[in-house]
Design an enzyme around this catalytic site. Structure first.
Site, PDB file in Angstrom:
ATOM      1  N   ASP A   1       6.878   2.280   9.794  1.00 19.88           N
ATOM      2  CA  ASP A   1       6.605   3.600   9.233  1.00 19.88           C
ATOM      3  C   ASP A   1       5.195   4.014   9.649  1.00 19.88           C
ATOM      4  O   ASP A   1       4.442   3.206  10.178  1.00 19.88           O
ATOM      5  CB  ASP A   1       6.767   3.635   7.714  1.00 19.88           C
ATOM      6  CG  ASP A   1       5.927   2.590   7.023  1.00 19.88           C
ATOM      7  OD1 ASP A   1       4.882   2.185   7.579  1.00 19.88           O
ATOM      8  OD2 ASP A   1       6.295   2.177   5.919  1.00 19.88           O
TER       9      ASP A   1
ATOM     10  N   ASP B   1       1.504   5.859   8.829  1.00 19.58           N
ATOM     11  CA  ASP B   1       0.515   6.322   7.866  1.00 19.58           C
ATOM     12  C   ASP B   1      -0.569   7.072   8.625  1.00 19.58           C
ATOM     13  O   ASP B   1      -1.109   6.576   9.609  1.00 19.58           O
ATOM     14  CB  ASP B   1      -0.102   5.140   7.111  1.00 19.58           C
ATOM     15  CG  ASP B   1       0.944   4.335   6.358  1.00 19.58           C
ATOM     16  OD1 ASP B   1       1.669   4.943   5.565  1.00 19.58           O
ATOM     17  OD2 ASP B   1       1.055   3.106   6.597  1.00 19.58           O
TER      18      ASP B   1
ATOM     19  N   ASP C   1      -7.595  -2.972   2.980  1.00 18.90           N
ATOM     20  CA  ASP C   1      -7.560  -4.369   2.567  1.00 18.90           C
ATOM     21  C   ASP C   1      -7.942  -5.353   3.681  1.00 18.90           C
ATOM     22  O   ASP C   1      -8.955  -6.046   3.579  1.00 18.90           O
ATOM     23  CB  ASP C   1      -6.217  -4.721   1.912  1.00 18.90           C
ATOM     24  CG  ASP C   1      -4.991  -4.232   2.701  1.00 18.90           C
ATOM     25  OD1 ASP C   1      -5.165  -3.731   3.828  1.00 18.90           O
ATOM     26  OD2 ASP C   1      -3.868  -4.367   2.182  1.00 18.90           O
TER      27      ASP C   1
HETATM   28  P1  ATP Z   1       3.801  -2.284   6.151  1.00 21.61           P
HETATM   29  O1  ATP Z   1       4.025  -0.793   6.025  1.00 21.61           O
HETATM   30  O2  ATP Z   1       4.260  -2.882   7.410  1.00 21.61           O
HETATM   31  O3  ATP Z   1       4.208  -3.036   4.954  1.00 21.61           O
HETATM   32  P2  ATP Z   1       1.053  -1.487   6.022  1.00 21.61           P
HETATM   33  O4  ATP Z   1      -0.184  -2.227   6.421  1.00 21.61           O
HETATM   34  O5  ATP Z   1       1.322  -0.195   6.700  1.00 21.61           O
HETATM   35  O6  ATP Z   1       2.216  -2.505   6.216  1.00 21.61           O
HETATM   36  P3  ATP Z   1       1.163  -0.019   3.569  1.00 21.61           P
HETATM   37  O7  ATP Z   1       1.466  -0.541   2.199  1.00 21.61           O
HETATM   38  O8  ATP Z   1       2.092   0.932   4.206  1.00 21.61           O
HETATM   39  O9  ATP Z   1       0.989  -1.316   4.469  1.00 21.61           O
HETATM   40  O10 ATP Z   1      -0.298   0.595   3.514  1.00 21.61           O
HETATM   41  C1  ATP Z   1      -0.858   1.322   4.587  1.00 21.61           C
HETATM   42  C2  ATP Z   1      -2.315   0.981   4.734  1.00 21.61           C
HETATM   43  O11 ATP Z   1      -3.017   1.359   3.545  1.00 21.61           O
HETATM   44  C3  ATP Z   1      -2.609  -0.499   4.901  1.00 21.61           C
HETATM   45  O12 ATP Z   1      -2.519  -0.884   6.238  1.00 21.61           O
HETATM   46  C4  ATP Z   1      -4.027  -0.586   4.382  1.00 21.61           C
HETATM   47  O13 ATP Z   1      -4.936  -0.149   5.343  1.00 21.61           O
HETATM   48  C5  ATP Z   1      -4.026   0.406   3.247  1.00 21.61           C
HETATM   49  N1  ATP Z   1      -3.682  -0.230   1.949  1.00 21.61           N
HETATM   50  C6  ATP Z   1      -2.470  -0.313   1.380  1.00 21.61           C
HETATM   51  N2  ATP Z   1      -2.513  -0.951   0.212  1.00 21.61           N
HETATM   52  C7  ATP Z   1      -3.789  -1.292   0.004  1.00 21.61           C
HETATM   53  C8  ATP Z   1      -4.492  -1.966  -1.028  1.00 21.61           C
HETATM   54  N3  ATP Z   1      -3.846  -2.430  -2.108  1.00 21.61           N
HETATM   55  N4  ATP Z   1      -5.824  -2.117  -0.889  1.00 21.61           N
HETATM   56  C9  ATP Z   1      -6.468  -1.632   0.183  1.00 21.61           C
HETATM   57  N5  ATP Z   1      -5.882  -1.017   1.198  1.00 21.61           N
HETATM   58  C10 ATP Z   1      -4.561  -0.827   1.129  1.00 21.61           C
HETATM   59 MG    MG Z   2       2.880   1.205   6.220  1.00 19.63          MG
END
Ligand code: ATP
Ligand code: MG
Length: 469
Positions: free
Chosen positions: A83, A85, A164
């Site tokens: 996905d 962001d 994070d």
């Molecule tokens: P995936 O979508 O593959 O699970 P992702 O890294 O994109 O992984 P998301 O939950 O979609 O994870 O979050 C998007 C981004 O937002 C993360 O890559 C991170 O940079 C930030 N993020 C998400 N959750 C947190 C958190 N709890 N604390 C700090 N940053 C966060």
């Molecule tokens: Mg994501």
């Protein structure tokens, strides 16, 4: 993979200089490194049209626009992004003006969802350091350091440093197709290391869910946890008890439905996190010799189904994760003389209500979960019309799969599963013959299943639930 990219990173002389010092920013970041398009393998071809539309519209309206997070991390690892962001300096209100198909969601983190058909692009405004004095002043922190709300707008550097993990703070700039690396994330991608940005203990206290994310990403990506990132987890695991159950439900699904549920379960258990999510199951595992195996088998089934792109239901997953706790309670209640059916109802009720204090389970999953459990008492009773009726129950298939798990895990003696397997595949005539053969040996007779094996040890009595001959 990505030879040019790796070569670029291995030539120290080519490392781009830090363009922004950290003296004005939050202070502890390694600074920005910009990797130009010709030196990285991330191509626009990897991105969905919807994501590109959002980026270009923002860019053309004069805003900064970047893809960030999992999609850039996964692209660099040669995996298809799942996905997209987007991070920008446009505020939620400006985003809403720019995209008719958008809505502002969330309170703790206000984000904007831009919808294109079935695809949703998540757009977030750059966030500042909580407690900073500029921007809208709406970050809230509890006395324990937990971030309750986090909507202070900031610049991209601040936004990067409050993400994070270093590998999640890589930004793809639509203006020139470069990647902005704020926290040495590329280095950590190359060495397959998951490292929190900043001081790990502070970051876990701000948001304890980051401990679960650490396990999830390490397992999913095959990364090792950096030693400092790993060290505080065991001690801080109880902080998960502060997290709202609804958020943990979402996290648990992400943990167990990513295709690596068995490894994730082992890691959660080893770091003391599993006990904070599923305390009943954790306690039951210490007492019931079959409990761990039942959970592992259920998770292994889930992984296999995901690999084969077959559907998985959270109801089945939760049925397995909660069953050891239910069985243990049922043993106790039956030992006080209550018959199996009301004992199971009481045990389910108690186990579920305790679980809901930790993780919420929406009714659309908890109702079928309880059907799966109730059917465990009906499957042994087959005489007369009962087998036919059970066979027609909408949850029969899941209950039958669950019965097999219980047999394989050694909770109950094998045999009933095989009978049901044969019965399902038999024609009317053969079914009739199978039912005839049951006479006298089926617990659905006059004793109504209440004839129980002599109690040996507490933990064995749950076997009576599936005892069928
Ligand atoms: P995936 O979508 O593959 O699970 P992702 O890294 O994109 O992984 P998301 O939950 O979609 O994870 O979050 C998007 C981004 O937002 C993360 O890559 C991170 O940079 C930030 N993020 C998400 N959750 C947190 C958190 N709890 N604390 C700090 N940053 C966060
Ligand atoms: Mg994501």
């Amino acid at each position: 993979m990505f030879k040019g990219f790796t070569r670029f990173l291995q030539r120290p002389g080519e490392r781009l200089k830090t363009l922004l010092g950290s003296q004005d920013g939050p202070g502890d970041g390694p600074g920005l490194r910009i990797i130009p398009r010709e030196d990285h393998p991330v191509s626009r071809k990897l991105f969905s049209e919807a994501a590109l539309k959002v980026l270009y519209r923002l860019h053309n309206a004069g805003f900064e626009a970047y893809l960030v997070g999992g999609c850039i991390r996964d692209s660099l690892l040669g995996k298809a992004p799942k996905d997209f962001d987007v991070a920008t300096n446009a505020t939620p209100e400006q985003l809403r003006d720019l995209f008719r198909n958008s809505r502002i969601i969330g309170r703790r983190f206000r984000i904007v969802h831009v919808r294109f058909g079935r695809e949703v692009i998540e757009v977030t405004t750059f966030r500042g350091k909580p407690g900073d004095d500029h921007g809208e002043h709406i970050a809230h922190q509890s006395e324990h350091g937990l971030l309750l709300r986090d909507n202070v707008w900031g610049n991209i550097e601040e936004d990067a440093l409050r993400r994070d993990f270093t590998v999640n703070a890589l930004y793809y700039n639509i203006a020139d197709f470069s990647i902005h690396d704020w926290a040495d994330g590329v280095r950590d991608i190359e060495s397959r290391t998951l490292r929190l940005i900043g001081d790990p203990e502070t970051r876990y206290r701000e948001d304890p869910v980051r401990m679960l994310r650490a396990i999830r990403f390490a397992t999913k990506l095959g990364f090792r946890l950096d030693a400092d990132t790993e060290a505080p987890i065991r001690e801080l695991a109880p902080l998960l008890l502060q997290i709202p159950p609804a958020r943990l439900f979402d996290e648990v699904l992400k943990l167990f439905l990513a295709g690596h549920a068995v490894d994730t379960f082992h890691a959660l258990r080893d770091y003391g996190l599993f006990a904070m999510l599923f305390p009943e199951a954790y306690e039951a595992m210490a007492e019931l010799p079959w409990a761990e195996s039942l959970i592992e088998r259920a998770l292994d089934n889930t992984d296999t189904r995901i690999r084969e792109e077959r559907p998985v239901t959270p109801a089945f997953l939760f049925a397995a994760l909660l069953w050891p706790g239910v069985a243990r309670r049922m043993d106790d209640i039956q030992a006080e003389g209550m018959p199996p059916i009301p004992a199971l109802q009481a045990a389910s009720q108690q186990a579920v209500s305790r679980q809901l204090q930790h993780i919420s389970i929406p009714k659309r999953f908890s109702l079928p979960m309880r059907d799966i459990w109730d059917l465990q008492l009906r499957l042994p009773k087959r005489r007369g019309k009962r087998a036919i009726q059970t066979r027609e129950h909408p949850r029969f298939r899941a209950a039958y799969d669950f019965l097999l798990l219980r047999e394989e895990a050694g909770e109950i003696d094998p045999g009933l599963g095989q009978w049901w397997n044969a019965f399902q595949n038999a024609d009317d005539h053969e079914q009739h013959r199978m039912l005839g053969k049951l006479d006298g040996s089926d617990p659905s007779g006059a004793d109504n299943g209440r004839k129980r094996r002599p109690r040996k040890r507490r933990r064995r009595t749950s076997s009576s639930m599936g005892h069928h001959d």
